[in-house]
Design a protein around this motif. Sequence first.
Motif, mmCIF file in Angstrom:
data_model
loop_
_atom_site.group_PDB
_atom_site.id
_atom_site.type_symbol
_atom_site.label_atom_id
_atom_site.label_comp_id
_atom_site.label_asym_id
_atom_site.label_seq_id
_atom_site.Cartn_x
_atom_site.Cartn_y
_atom_site.Cartn_z
ATOM 1 N N ASP A 25 75.282 75.949 -6.560
ATOM 2 C CA ASP A 25 75.144 74.798 -6.908
ATOM 3 C C ASP A 25 73.895 73.945 -6.645
ATOM 4 N N ASP A 26 73.723 72.804 -6.993
ATOM 5 C CA ASP A 26 72.663 71.957 -6.794
ATOM 6 C C ASP A 26 73.187 70.754 -6.006
ATOM 7 N N ARG A 27 74.451 70.703 -5.524
ATOM 8 C CA ARG A 27 75.061 69.549 -4.733
ATOM 9 C C ARG A 27 74.328 69.560 -3.539
ATOM 10 N N LYS A 28 74.278 68.525 -2.730
ATOM 11 C CA LYS A 28 74.020 67.958 -1.491
ATOM 12 C C LYS A 28 75.107 67.684 -0.743
ATOM 13 N N PRO A 29 75.603 68.427 0.488
ATOM 14 C CA PRO A 29 74.914 69.470 0.888
ATOM 15 C C PRO A 29 75.094 70.652 0.136
#
Length: 308
Positions: A25-29
Amino acid sequence: MSSKAKATRRCHWVPQAYLKGFAADDRKPPRIWRLSNQCGEAEVKRIDKVAVKNHLYVVTGEDGQRDDTQERRFSELERFFASNPWCALQTGYVDLSSQTLRKMVALLAATVFVRNPAHFNLSKRIHQSFVEAFSGPLGLPDAVIVGGRRVELDHSAWPEHAKASEDDLKRNWFDMMNSCGDVARMFLNMRWAMVASEEPVFITSDQPITFLHPDLRFRGIQNPQTSVIFPISPTRVLCMDHRHGEPDNEYYAAQHCGAAINMLVWRNALEYMFSPRDPHEVCQQILALEDVLPNLHDEVLPKGADTV
């Protein structure tokens, strides 16, 4: 005067910068799918929580302080995983004959290979077996036969070697890692080919460098039948072999949704598969390979007629 910076505690043997290319996914982290070959269900984990061990590349110095010089060396090298050439390699059709690119990738592959804790565990077992074998009443042999030639042994360093601490053995391991240029040169001398997919199908593992041989045993990098798989991204896998009669630096279309390569990567894992997609889907595609299993070695290795 400022105090010395605290030594790194969490050491990743599969670089986070590398695994980000396989993020789910594009989550951070960023997070990644993980599946164990031991037990448990597939799960999505933060990348900073996988392939990590406390103080793996840290030793205690003579002053009693932890020394993370080796970890910092790796951090410098890992910058390559965020470089423009690496990013282009992950998704594009770059020129694999570029010596600059080849040297970067070969060094990264060699480092990822030797920094794996499996190598350190093996060296500890070998050391322990030598200590057990030669600390008995018979002691050390006076000579060994190497290549048909008798070589006299010097026993003077044995007492120090026999009582080597874990930190001593780690330092020997660090020396090997820091001289992995020899391994990189072996990779450079192989034929390179990239297997490419339009869809993100490829996985990696907690032991990303996979060695293949027809008899399913490691016979050395320079063995003519040895080949190497290095997943670059979910759409690119680098294959290196000694088939110099085949075209060099070509791109080949992935076969069987990448399942043949994924099976070999998964089989080579220490414990974990890392994937950008649900591992159940990956495993279902692997199970569908039954018809090609007898010729899997040839199915995986790229051949000239399949270039794209």
